[in-house]
Motif scaffolding. Structure first.
Motif, PDB file in Angstrom:
ATOM      1  N   ALA A  51      28.941  40.283  40.075  1.00 47.06           N
ATOM      2  CA  ALA A  51      27.695  40.095  39.332  1.00 47.06           C
ATOM      3  C   ALA A  51      27.719  38.704  38.693  1.00 47.06           C
ATOM      4  CB  ALA A  51      27.542  41.169  38.259  1.00 47.06           C
ATOM      5  N   PRO A  52      26.546  38.105  38.500  1.00 47.15           N
ATOM      6  CA  PRO A  52      26.505  36.745  37.946  1.00 47.15           C
ATOM      7  C   PRO A  52      26.797  36.685  36.460  1.00 47.15           C
ATOM      8  CG  PRO A  52      24.284  37.580  38.263  1.00 47.15           C
ATOM      9  CD  PRO A  52      25.207  38.593  38.873  1.00 47.15           C
ATOM     10  N   ASP A  53      26.771  37.808  35.794  1.00 51.06           N
ATOM     11  CA  ASP A  53      27.047  37.910  34.361  1.00 51.06           C
ATOM     12  C   ASP A  53      27.554  39.328  34.112  1.00 51.06           C
ATOM     13  OD1 ASP A  53      27.201  37.352  31.662  1.00 51.06           O
ATOM     14  OD2 ASP A  53      25.199  36.459  31.551  1.00 51.06           O
ATOM     15  N   PHE A  54      27.851  39.656  32.873  1.00 49.40           N
ATOM     16  CA  PHE A  54      28.356  40.995  32.583  1.00 49.40           C
ATOM     17  C   PHE A  54      27.315  42.051  32.992  1.00 49.40           C
ATOM     18  CE2 PHE A  54      30.530  38.442  29.197  1.00 49.40           C
ATOM     19  CZ  PHE A  54      31.814  38.583  29.693  1.00 49.40           C
ATOM     20  N   PRO A  55      27.630  42.909  33.979  1.00 43.80           N
ATOM     21  CA  PRO A  55      26.711  43.999  34.317  1.00 43.80           C
ATOM     22  C   PRO A  55      26.985  45.165  33.378  1.00 43.80           C
ATOM     23  CG  PRO A  55      28.550  44.025  35.836  1.00 43.80           C
ATOM     24  CD  PRO A  55      28.811  42.912  34.852  1.00 43.80           C
TER      25      PRO A  55
END
Length: 294
Positions: A51-55
């Protein structure tokens, strides 16, 4: 009814388990590990995507895709494809992040927020305030704030047959009930007496209206509460930080539980390597299908 290890995920913070009955698959996120899992149950085929950031949460969409809560936004996602922003939540609070999220019976995605407790590398960061709230995001991306910004850590989202919305504040060791009135949350009150077994994290409802609640931060169990909020039973687990649960498999007859190894020492993990794994328990009851976004 003995818990069994299903998949040794070694998640930093496994969360937001949902069961996709169309694919006979479990989907969940690893917040600290910045990844999303899918496990096909019959084939035991595991897939994971970065994921590009915290999912922080995930839900199912009516068209077969997923809706994902990231650190500061909600995105539409086709498994393995790019994340398309649907809505940004709390742009005026950059030090907050999303936490719990679930598709409601209205087909909207409900999300809770909290002060961000994660550094960029996933390490723990101190919290200093209660600034979380609960929001509703509809299919057009419109964001509606449903509560004041008064939660420490928002967790648990469940909608009962008699029109109540159940949610939790982990930092207060409290599960609350609201009345749902024309899409609004009113009449907040305590649903269940606080337990001296960890703190409340994610939950799910069974067909009898019982709430199954994971007891994180050392609770090492799932608690079942009656529809009136009374404690019905505790199911012991081999992990100390259970985080979310969902009924899955054909017939919705197996309870699946994610877990975390967040902030645990290397010595503890060497002695307890199952922390952060996915577990299953049979013959506890039957669950309900997930609502789907849109």
């Amino acid at each position: 009814m003995t818990p069994r290890l299903v998949f040794d995920a070694s998640d930093i913070v496994g969360e937001s388990a949902v069961y996709d009955e169309r694919r006979d698959a479990l989907v969940w996120v690893d917040i600290g590990g910045k990844r999303i899992h899918r496990l096909a149950l019959a084939e035991r085929r595991h897939e994971a995507w970065p994921a590009p950031d915290f999912p922080t949460s995930i839900g199912l969409r009516a068209d077969g895709g997923a809706i994902v809560g990231l650190r500061d936004r909600v995105a539409l996602w086709e498994y393995g494809d790019e994340f398309r922003t649907l809505a940004i939540v709390e742009p005026d609070l950059p030090d907050n992040r999303l936490n719990e999220g679930r598709v409601g019976p209205d087909g909207a995605f409900w999300v809770g927020t909290m002060q961000n407790n994660l550094a960029a590398d996933g390490a723990a960061k101190a919290m200093t305030r209660d600034s979380g709230a609960i929001y509703r995001i509809d299919r057009s991306g419109q964001v509606s704030q449903l509560t004041p910004r008064e939660f420490g850590i928002t967790n648990t989202m469940a909608w009962t047959d008699d029109g109540r919305f159940l949610t939790a504040d982990t930092t207060r060791n409290a599960i609350y009930a609201y009345d749902l009135c024309s899409g609004l949350l009113v009449n907040k009150r305590l649903f269940a007496t606080p337990l001296d077994r960890g703190a409340p994290d994610g939950s799910c409802l069974d067909t009898g209206g019982f709430l199954w609640n994971c007891r994180v931060a050392g609770g090492a169990c799932v608690a079942r509460f009656r529809p009136d909020g009374g404690l019905d039973r505790l199911v012991e687990l081999p992990c100390t930080w259970p985080t979310s649960c969902v009924f899955g498999a054909p017939g919705f007859a197996t309870l699946y539980v994610t877990s975390a190894r967040f902030t645990m020492t290397a010595e503890h993990l060497t002695a307890h390597p199952e922390e952060g794994a996915l577990f299953a328990i049979d013959f506890l009851g039957r669950g309900r299908p997930e609502h789907r976004f849109g």
